[in-house]
Design an enzyme around this catalytic site. Structure first.
Site, mmCIF file in Angstrom:
data_model
loop_
_atom_site.group_PDB
_atom_site.id
_atom_site.type_symbol
_atom_site.label_atom_id
_atom_site.label_comp_id
_atom_site.label_asym_id
_atom_site.label_seq_id
_atom_site.Cartn_x
_atom_site.Cartn_y
_atom_site.Cartn_z
ATOM 1 N N GLU A 52 0.667 -1.204 -0.037
ATOM 2 C CA GLU A 52 0.022 0.146 -0.230
ATOM 3 C C GLU A 52 0.852 1.297 -0.038
ATOM 4 O O GLU A 52 0.536 2.230 -0.614
ATOM 5 C CB GLU A 52 -0.741 0.132 1.142
ATOM 6 C CG GLU A 52 -2.176 -0.962 1.028
ATOM 7 C CD GLU A 52 -3.043 -0.704 -0.217
ATOM 8 O OE1 GLU A 52 -2.902 0.609 -0.741
ATOM 9 O OE2 GLU A 52 -3.506 -1.432 -0.813
ATOM 10 N N TYR A 135 -7.143 6.744 3.298
ATOM 11 C CA TYR A 135 -7.149 5.868 2.362
ATOM 12 C C TYR A 135 -6.166 4.719 2.847
ATOM 13 O O TYR A 135 -6.905 3.634 2.837
ATOM 14 C CB TYR A 135 -6.658 6.283 1.116
ATOM 15 C CG TYR A 135 -6.273 5.234 0.120
ATOM 16 C CD1 TYR A 135 -7.327 4.572 -0.395
ATOM 17 C CD2 TYR A 135 -5.309 4.874 0.233
ATOM 18 C CE1 TYR A 135 -7.209 3.393 -1.228
ATOM 19 C CE2 TYR A 135 -4.783 3.430 -0.691
ATOM 20 C CZ TYR A 135 -5.882 2.974 -1.355
ATOM 21 O OH TYR A 135 -5.495 1.959 -2.112
ATOM 22 N N ASP A 153 -9.740 5.482 -3.328
ATOM 23 C CA ASP A 153 -8.620 6.101 -4.122
ATOM 24 C C ASP A 153 -9.084 6.563 -5.454
ATOM 25 O O ASP A 153 -10.323 6.668 -5.656
ATOM 26 C CB ASP A 153 -7.583 5.198 -4.356
ATOM 27 C CG ASP A 153 -7.727 4.036 -5.184
ATOM 28 O OD1 ASP A 153 -8.975 3.944 -5.980
ATOM 29 O OD2 ASP A 153 -6.972 3.313 -5.871
#
Ligand code: SF4
Length: 380
Positions: A52, A135, A153
């Site tokens: 991520e 996020y 996103d």
């Protein structure tokens, strides 16, 4: 990151049965069609966090060559927390946005120091970790810990905008939360991102192949291309830069940045640019003397490289210093200085833009990275 509810979904015109159908179609499609990516094949909290961080503002294809190398170099939060910042930056080198690498290392340190080596399991505690915004907390929390958090996103924003034919920020976030499948939140988030990445693309979405096309309002209205509304791109400021390569006994002089700014801790050639002087960048001799106290007899133009950053478009002219003085260079504005051989240039933490300059220099000198000189030119 509010929780989903059937009631609110039906209030927005998506009945409970359509919502169920949409979730089922998308998850079945994801189970069947999703790309086999290394962080999906052997999932773990650590691999999810690393992927991520790497994927922030970066495409999957760019991340792929870096991911496994990084994981084998630092296989756990513990290994990452023990590594030096320079080692981490070097492994991240070429991936860009180096703040992420520093934040990832600080996150590993916090996880080891405050959470017994495990990810904390609620959104608030995740968001308190370095480099975790809303996020990232939702993506990591849902994928690694199955928390019911919708990760929104750019891809998800576009898919939701089109599914509901809305461009309103609040509307998109509300709908994304209502769509979330609570039984498989991590897979749901990845399915939405995957759909946006490979089917519902910004231009020419492949609606005929889309698993949720029957429930897509923009497709029904024929307004797919209108969503989401285009945002004005920031105007990039043009910057002229001059960089100097001082080469002595096969090694090039590099300076290390201090602790501030996006390139903190990274190595670079001495340089100056037009941001410091509105009349243009300083001359190569002034740069070399001003930053390192070294003098040279002349400067040969090597080539030009361009790089685009968030707010700047930088054109760098590279010069090779000749007739370098014998003195020992002293650093002025940077925290360290070193002479780096060709093979060291490969392993040191340096930005992509700097690597392009190293490459120009290698070509100019007719030498190969860390290898034998095939053309008979000077060896760096
Ligand atoms: Fe996107 Fe087309 Fe699918 Fe709608 S039908 S979600 S616009 S790909």
């Amino acid at each position: 990151m509010e929780k989903n509810s059937k009631k609110s979904a039906s209030r927005d015109g998506l009945s409970a049965s359509r919502l169920r159908r949409l979730r089922k179609s998308l998850l079945e499609w994801y189970d069947r069609e999703s790309r086999s990516l290394p962080w999906r094949l052997e999932p773990s909290s650590y691999r999810t966090v690393v992927s991520e961080f790497m994927l922030q503002q970066t495409q999957v294809s760019t991340v792929l060559p870096f991911f496994e190398t990084f994981i084998s170099r630092f296989p756990s939060f513990e290994a990452l927390s023990r590594a030096s910042e320079e080692e981490v930056l070097a492994a991240w080198s070429g991936l860009g946005y180096y703040r992420r690498a520093r934040a990832l290392k600080r996150t590993a340190e916090r996880i080891m120091a405050d959470h017994d080596g495990e990810l904390p399991c609620n959104a608030e505690a995740l968001m308190a970790l370095p480099g975790f915004g809303e996020y990232t907390a939702a993506a990591v929390g849902s994928i690694a810990l199955h928390l019911p958090l919708a990760a929104i996103d750019g891809n998800v924003r576009r898919v939701v905008a089109r599914l509901f034919a809305t461009s309103e920020d609040a509307g998109i976030s509300d709908q994304a939360n209502r769509l979330l499948d609570l039984r498989r939140p991590g897979d749901w988030n990845q399915a939405m991102m995957e759909l946006g990445a490979i089917v519902c693309s910004p231009r020419a979405p492949r609606c005929l192949l889309c698993p949720v096309h029957v429930d897509c309002r923009a497709r029904r209205l024929g307004t797919v291309e209108e969503f989401p509304l285009k945002r004005k791109l920031p105007v990039l400021r043009r910057v002229e830069q001059v960089a100097v390569a001082a080469v002595r006994r096969g090694a090039v002089l590099l300076l290390q940045r201090g602790d501030d700014g996006p390139f903190a801790g990274m190595w670079e050639l001495p340089s100056g640019d037009s941001r410091e002087n509105p009349d243009g960048p300083p001359a190569p001799d002034k740069i070399l003397l001003g930053l390192t106290r070294l003098r040279a007899k002349g400067f040969e133009f090597v080539g030009e490289a361009k790089a685009v950053f968030t707010h700047h478009r930088i054109t760098t002219k590279l010069y090779l210093a000749s007739g370098l003085g014998r003195g020992t260079p002293r650093r002025q504005r940077h925290i360290a200085l070193r002479w780096a051989s060709a093979s060291e240039l490969e392993s040191l933490a340096a930005s992509k833009a700097q690597r392009r300059l190293f490459e120009l220099l290698r070509r100019h000198l007719g030498c190969e990275v860390g290898g034998a000189n095939k053309k008979g030119g000077k060896r760096l």
